[in-house]
Each structure stands twice: as C-alpha cells, then as structure tokens.
Design a protein around this motif. Sequence first.
Motif, PDB file in Angstrom:
ATOM      1  N   SER A  33       0.835  -1.200   0.000  1.00  0.00           N
ATOM      2  CA  SER A  33       0.000   0.000   0.000  1.00  0.00           C
ATOM      3  C   SER A  33       0.869   1.248   0.000  1.00  0.00           C
ATOM      4  CB  SER A  33      -0.925   0.019   1.229  1.00  0.00           C
ATOM      5  OG  SER A  33      -1.637  -1.200   1.365  1.00  0.00           O
ATOM      6  N   VAL A  34       0.202   2.411  -0.149  1.00  0.00           N
ATOM      7  CA  VAL A  34       0.824   3.726  -0.008  1.00  0.00           C
ATOM      8  C   VAL A  34       0.081   4.463   1.092  1.00  0.00           C
ATOM      9  CG1 VAL A  34       1.208   5.961  -1.118  1.00  0.00           C
ATOM     10  CG2 VAL A  34       1.634   3.858  -2.386  1.00  0.00           C
ATOM     11  N   ILE A  35       0.822   5.153   1.957  1.00  0.00           N
ATOM     12  CA  ILE A  35       0.184   5.877   3.063  1.00  0.00           C
ATOM     13  C   ILE A  35      -0.565   7.086   2.503  1.00  0.00           C
ATOM     14  CG2 ILE A  35       0.593   7.187   5.171  1.00  0.00           C
ATOM     15  CD1 ILE A  35       2.940   5.411   5.784  1.00  0.00           C
ATOM     16  N   ALA A  36      -1.861   7.089   2.722  1.00  0.00           N
ATOM     17  CA  ALA A  36      -2.695   8.199   2.263  1.00  0.00           C
ATOM     18  C   ALA A  36      -2.806   9.289   3.316  1.00  0.00           C
ATOM     19  CB  ALA A  36      -4.095   7.687   1.903  1.00  0.00           C
ATOM     20  N   GLU A  37      -2.668   8.916   4.577  1.00  0.00           N
ATOM     21  CA  GLU A  37      -2.804   9.902   5.648  1.00  0.00           C
ATOM     22  C   GLU A  37      -2.098   9.378   6.887  1.00  0.00           C
ATOM     23  OE1 GLU A  37      -6.689  12.032   6.564  1.00  0.00           O
ATOM     24  OE2 GLU A  37      -6.514  10.712   8.315  1.00  0.00           O
ATOM     25  N   GLY A  38      -1.315  10.265   7.527  1.00  0.00           N
ATOM     26  CA  GLY A  38      -0.665   9.910   8.776  1.00  0.00           C
ATOM     27  C   GLY A  38       0.806   9.591   8.625  1.00  0.00           C
ATOM     28  N   GLU A  92      -2.316  -0.930  -3.095  1.00  0.00           N
ATOM     29  CA  GLU A  92      -1.709  -0.925  -4.426  1.00  0.00           C
ATOM     30  C   GLU A  92      -1.787  -2.301  -5.100  1.00  0.00           C
ATOM     31  OE1 GLU A  92       0.103   1.913  -6.016  1.00  0.00           O
ATOM     32  OE2 GLU A  92      -1.373   2.750  -4.616  1.00  0.00           O
ATOM     33  N   LYS A  93      -1.718  -3.357  -4.304  1.00  0.00           N
ATOM     34  CA  LYS A  93      -1.733  -4.713  -4.854  1.00  0.00           C
ATOM     35  C   LYS A  93      -2.618  -5.594  -3.986  1.00  0.00           C
ATOM     36  CE  LYS A  93       3.026  -4.612  -6.639  1.00  0.00           C
ATOM     37  NZ  LYS A  93       4.365  -5.273  -6.562  1.00  0.00           N
ATOM     38  N   VAL A  94      -3.210  -6.609  -4.588  1.00  0.00           N
ATOM     39  CA  VAL A  94      -3.978  -7.571  -3.803  1.00  0.00           C
ATOM     40  C   VAL A  94      -3.017  -8.376  -2.942  1.00  0.00           C
ATOM     41  CG1 VAL A  94      -5.826  -7.714  -5.483  1.00  0.00           C
ATOM     42  CG2 VAL A  94      -3.889  -9.272  -5.683  1.00  0.00           C
ATOM     43  N   ALA A  95      -3.552  -8.996  -1.889  1.00  0.00           N
ATOM     44  CA  ALA A  95      -2.709  -9.676  -0.902  1.00  0.00           C
ATOM     45  C   ALA A  95      -1.836 -10.755  -1.524  1.00  0.00           C
ATOM     46  CB  ALA A  95      -3.585 -10.269   0.204  1.00  0.00           C
ATOM     47  N   GLY A 130       5.851   8.110   6.011  1.00  0.00           N
ATOM     48  CA  GLY A 130       4.902   9.212   6.010  1.00  0.00           C
ATOM     49  C   GLY A 130       4.001   9.172   4.796  1.00  0.00           C
ATOM     50  N   ALA A 131       3.144  10.199   4.671  1.00  0.00           N
ATOM     51  CA  ALA A 131       2.186  10.273   3.575  1.00  0.00           C
ATOM     52  C   ALA A 131       2.902  10.210   2.228  1.00  0.00           C
ATOM     53  CB  ALA A 131       1.372  11.557   3.676  1.00  0.00           C
ATOM     54  N   GLY A 132       2.362   9.374   1.318  1.00  0.00           N
ATOM     55  CA  GLY A 132       2.934   9.220  -0.013  1.00  0.00           C
ATOM     56  C   GLY A 132       3.984   8.140  -0.123  1.00  0.00           C
ATOM     57  N   GLU A 133       4.415   7.576   1.014  1.00  0.00           N
ATOM     58  CA  GLU A 133       5.469   6.566   0.988  1.00  0.00           C
ATOM     59  C   GLU A 133       4.859   5.161   0.969  1.00  0.00           C
ATOM     60  OE1 GLU A 133       9.424   7.778   3.037  1.00  0.00           O
ATOM     61  OE2 GLU A 133       7.828   8.304   4.446  1.00  0.00           O
ATOM     62  N   PRO A 134       5.521   4.249   0.283  1.00  0.00           N
ATOM     63  CA  PRO A 134       4.988   2.875   0.202  1.00  0.00           C
ATOM     64  C   PRO A 134       5.290   2.066   1.456  1.00  0.00           C
ATOM     65  CG  PRO A 134       7.028   3.037  -1.034  1.00  0.00           C
ATOM     66  CD  PRO A 134       6.728   4.424  -0.532  1.00  0.00           C
ATOM     67  N   VAL A 135       4.433   1.124   1.764  1.00  0.00           N
ATOM     68  CA  VAL A 135       4.662   0.161   2.840  1.00  0.00           C
ATOM     69  C   VAL A 135       4.316  -1.227   2.306  1.00  0.00           C
ATOM     70  CG1 VAL A 135       4.381   1.677   4.843  1.00  0.00           C
ATOM     71  CG2 VAL A 135       2.372   0.720   3.745  1.00  0.00           C
ATOM     72  N   ALA A 136       5.111  -2.200   2.677  1.00  0.00           N
ATOM     73  CA  ALA A 136       4.940  -3.558   2.149  1.00  0.00           C
ATOM     74  C   ALA A 136       3.967  -4.356   2.995  1.00  0.00           C
ATOM     75  CB  ALA A 136       6.287  -4.276   2.096  1.00  0.00           C
TER      76      ALA A 136
END
Length: 811
Positions: free
Chosen positions: A351-356, A396-399, A375-381
């Motif tokens: 995913s990408v952080i949309a808020e927080g 961003e991607k399905v599980a 932070g906001a806008g950065e990807p997380v796995a």
Amino acid sequence: MNAILETLCFHCGLPVPVGSHWRVRIDDVEQPLCCPGCEAVAYAIVDNGLTDYYRNRQTLPKGVAEPIPDALTLYDTPELSAQFTNSEGGGEATLSVEGIRCAACVWLIERRLSQLPGLQAADLNVATEKLQVRWDTSKCKPSDILQAVREVGYVAYPFDPIQHGELLRKNSRAMFKRLFVAGLSMMQVMMYAVPVYTAGAGDIEPDMEQLMRWASFWLTVPAIFYSSHPFFKGAWADLKQRALGMDVPVAIGIAAAFIGSTWSTLTGEGDVYFDSVTMFIFLLLASRYLELTARRKAAGALENMQHALPDSAWLLNSFPSSRDAQRVPAVTLRPGDIVLVKPGEAIPADSVIAEGETTVDLSLLTGESQPQPRGAGEPVAGGAVNISQPVVLRVEKVAKDSTLSALIRLIERAGQGKPKISQWADRVAAGFVGTLLLLALGVLAFWGWHDASRAWPIAIAVLVVSCPCALSLATPSALAAATDRLLRQGVLVMQPHVLETLHRATHVVFDKTGTLTEGKPGLSQLTLLSEMSEETALSIAAALEAGSAHPLSQGLRVAAKEHASTVRFAESVTHYPGQGLEGQVDGQSYRIGSASFVAALAGELTLPQEPRQVSCVYLGSEQRWHARFELTDRLKADALQTVRYFKSRGMSTILLSGDAPVIVNQVASSLSMDAAQGGMLPQQKLDYVLGLQREGAVVVMVGDGINDAAVLRAADVSFAMGSGAALAQSHADAVLLSAKLSLLTQAADAASSCMRVIRQNLAWATVYNLVAIPAAAWGLLAPWMAALGMSVSSALVVANALRLERVPASR
C-alpha cells in the motif's frame, strides 16, 4: 455410518488419532480428518468446487496403504492442475512428504519418481521434507507423482507452510513419546544389568540371575514394539522396494540382539543384551529427535511469514467523508481500496500511506531490526507491522501479489536440489549400507569359525556401530541451519550451490546503480546564494516539489525531511516540462529548476561552475537567487566496507555498469576496486564474465535482479538486490532482501562457517567409521558400546550443525 465417520478419516478412511483437530466442512457439517495431508487434499477439493466427489462416492477408502485413484485424479482436473502450471506451461509443484527419516528415504523416493515418463526433475530435501518436482504435462499428471510416492510407502501432498509446521510438531510429539518410553525402559533394564556386570563369579544365584533376565525381557518389550516401530516400518518399506536404507541395518541389529537375548533367556544359556538393545533404541531416537528439532527450526521462518499477513483488514468504504471502518477478509481487498491500520497490526497488502505518519517493523521482510519511519505518499509492504500511530493506506496490490507473498513463494522454492558435496555424501551413504551388511555377514562367519560364542554379539556390534546416520546428516543439517540463519538476517538462498560456490569464489562483480549506489539522487551539496538559511531553502524547495514524481524532486523532499524542521506548503504550482516548477510559498513567488528557468524570474547572475556528473537544481524568487542544490546518486553507506571485506579475503572486486565511463571510474576509484568498465550493454557484461570464467575464475555477480538477468544466470553464483516486483522476477541464485550491501558479507561469512562445519562433520563421520567398524569387527566393542558410539556420532553431527543457527555479532 455416523459412528464410522466419528472414528475414521472422512477423506482416506484411516482411524483418526485421539485429539486430532483436523477438520473439513462438507455441506455445513464438520468432518474429522486424520492428518494435515488429508486436510490439504480435502480443502483443495472443496475450495475448487469439487465437493460432489464426497457426495457421490459409495464407500470410504481402505487407507493409505491402498491407492485412492478417485481422490488423486482430482488433482488432474483443470481447476486443481492450474495451480501446478509454471510460466512456461510445464508442471511444477512443491510437495510435503511425510515419513522422511534419512538420506536413503530421499534416494528411494527420487529413484521411484525418476521412473515416471515425463518427469523432468525431482529434488527431495531431507532437512525440510520438501519435494520439488517438474514434469511434462503431456506425459505426466499430478496424480501419477502422488501415487508413485505412495507406492514406496510415503504420503505427499501440496506444500503449505502452516500445515507443514504442524506436521513437524506432530512428529516431534510422537517421537518424544517413543523416546520417553525407550529411556524409561533403558533405565529400568540397567538396574538389573549393572549388578550382573559388577558381581563376581558365584555372587548371584542362578535363579536370581534368571529372574533378572526375565524382568529385563519384559521391560525391553515396550521399547521393541513401540519405540523402535519407526525403524522396523522404514526397513520393511525399503525391503519391499528392494532397497537398502539406513533403517535396514538398524532393524536387523535390534531384532538380532532381542531375538538372541530372548533365546538365551528361554534356554538359560549364553549372554543377554537387553541393556544394549534399549540403550541403542534410546540413543538413536535421541539423535533423530535432535535432528527433527533442527528441521523445525529450519521451517520456522517460513511458517512465521505465512502467519504475518493478517486474515482481515479495516476497510474505509466512504473515506474521506466518513471514517467508519468495516472489518473484511484481507483477500477481498482490491487496488484503490482505503484501509485503516492500527498500531500493532500488520499491513494487509502492499500500500501507499494516504494519511498519517508512523514507524513500521520490516524485520520479517528484510531482516532490518530497527523500525523505519514512513509518512504520507510513501509505500509500505504487506506483512510489515505498524508500530506507533494509526495510518490510512491506499491498497496498491492484492494480498496474493504483495511483497510478502512473493517472498513466501520464493522461499517455498528455495532449498531444493543438492550441492555437489551433498550428492557425494548421499552416494556414499547409499552404497555404504550394502557393504555394511556384507561385512556383518563376513564377521559373523569368521567368528562362527573362530569363536562361536562371540559371533552373535560381535556381528550385532558391527551392524549397530556402523549405521551411516552421521554421514547422511553431515551436509543437509548444516545447509538447513545456515540458510535459516541467513533468511533471518535478510538473505534468501534460492539455489543449493550458493554457499559452496561463494566460499571458493575468486572474483566479485558489482553493478553500480542500486547496488553500490542508492539508485536514486540524494543531496550531496547545498550552496547558498543569498542570506536565506539552509533549512529555509530546503523547506521551500520541498514545498514546491511536493507533487512532483521526478527523481530529483524525491531527493529534495528526503533532504528536507532529514534537515528541515519547518513544513511549508506551496500554492498555485505550475509545472514546466523539462525546466522546473513555479509556485507561491508564504505569499512569495518562487521558481525551482534549471539555471535558465530560474533566471527568467530571478534575473541574470554569474553562477559558480557546475561540478561534472552532478545534477544541479536552483531556487530563486523575483530578482533574487537563493540556493543551488547539487544532487548525485550517492554511494551506499556500507559499500566501502563491503568492497574492503572481499579484498581482505584475496578476491578481486570489479565494477561493470552501463553508466558513463567517467562516472564508473570515479565510483570504482573511491572504493579502491581492482577494475571497472563503464558504458557496457548487458551482452558486454555477459561476455566479460564469461571471459573471466574461461581464465579459471569463480565469479560472484551482484546486480538488480531484473536488468542483468543474463549475466546473473551466467555467473557461478549471483545475488540480486530484491524488493517489490524484483522479488518475483529475480533470476539470481540468492536475494538480498534489503538495500544493505553488508548482507553480502554476512552471506560470505555464513558460507565459510557452513563449509567448515560440513568438512568437520564429514571428517568426523569418516574417522568414526574407520575406527569403530574395525574395532567392532575384532570384538573390541560390546553391543552397548556400539550403540553409544553410533548414537553419539549422529547427535554430535547435528549439534555441530546447529551452531550455524547462531547469528554472529555485527562487525
């Protein structure tokens, strides 16, 4: 019928063990199952809409001993066979195999599978109990493979890490029970044996001695018929296939000693060896229990990863107008969905952080022990754990396509095949058993002629002392421990030869971008052109660049985040392609971009000369120049340490890159590398590596895993810097799961330690057999001594290998 189904496995018809928790739901009714293998098959049938198989069958199968053609052929249906099709259209699968005991089991299964038409490869790993198979779908079917494994006395089913871990725990509990009974029998029998050994002639009356023999006999019976059952079962399976596994001499030795002792007890003449029998069973089970513990540790990392992806997620259907969260299955998430992840919860998908803003734990994915800020806008796995604050994410991607899922698929494929040293040990162990049985017969014949009273115990001692368990465990136990350690450190070993080849490598070839360097521009110098402070210049630049996807913009934002405490916002930002950005910050108009673009607003100025091979970005306002930002692809912090490490080991370090030669030479010079070539196309890199190999070099290649596919495959051993999509597309023999180049040095250290332990184990097993077998053949070892020696030998090999599990302190 209901009474039968309460006690028999709903799938295979075998009795369900007491306390079994395996179940499958058929027509809203929970049905009992006997093992994780049947559970895997049953769920595969149900999940693929084939429940009619259960509804329409007339009777339960009669058990695993007999084929179950209808159940196995379900794997040939299009719905199920699709999961076994690789990218090239051929068949490929990873299977769990129950009942693996030693290298002879591996040899037996692989030999049977090699007889199947259309089977292209079959590699069974004794340490992990995983079977990797590839086949021609036009000549071979999944059911053929599963049936062939059943025919030699084993059960195979599609690999699932959680079920596989449960199977290992089940086997561990069962073996511990047998070990406990054998230990209890041994201690009780010793209570009767020690007085006989220590008493002088005539100290014990014949009636009392005969009573103690009968007591020893009855105390040995549980050890024979319960604790040693796996040895007899394995030996019988081997003999039915006309093979000589390692259980054959063990079973013959136990049976011979027990039968001989029983006959002496019945007749009241000759010696008894009940103490030796129980000791042998106990010590052999102890060594195998230790081996099983090592297997569980090797499988633990994968099972932990399988548990990392959460089952559910908090979906925000109406975000941002509403923050009402609905719990939904994680598998139903689709790209674009907005989810809430609370502290302590795992990220459900890439995913990408949309808020927080928060910190995340990536240790399971990359081996990185320190929490990482996001932070906001950065990807997380997917699979990372949110630590500090609740955050809103955009999926961003399905599980099933997440980074963690790709990593799990790679690990499931890893550890298959055997390095050359392991193949040598397997060949020696397989031939050793036949030689051993012939030797035991020869020893029995010789002593029958020379001293018949000693023939039986000496032949038993030879059988017991020379069981090649230590030899068969020497290599796989060490490799399993080393690869498990590396996975926990962040290195995924994909191919079996990695550690062996890395240990004898002579040249290390590096790619530049993304390998020795960060792979993205970073701020290397900030030159102020007015009285504005560096912090202010960075915060204004970051505000203007906030919405830009340009790599230089990202470099400026990262620098501002690190060095500027004030966050500013830009308004009315306009993008001028190829030139820069213009916008207002705090009511003032600014331009950021090329010198000519900024000059149109700030006016003409004689600027300092721009350094070569550096990207320069300027900041100015109306009739005012403020700053010049110099950005370059910086070297990784551990690049110099890594190069120095390999040079200290006498290895040549080489840089091959497609970048301009002047840049490549500059990087190589700063790292004191032995050679460098710039402006190279992929084919030229390949030709360079092949040229080194023709001169006798053993080449390690370190690249990005995608762009250098050809040279990675050609190198003797290759490492890819893996992340995201690169994981699934990697052509390398091993993957470094984080950006840390120092992981390569940890892999080299582990390779050296692993090969040292393997040599120690093989040397010990060889020396032990060279000393112990002649000693037993000449009558210098009593059966109990032989039992102690063989078991301690096997336990020593496994314990030595387990030392590799320890992660050394960082240098």
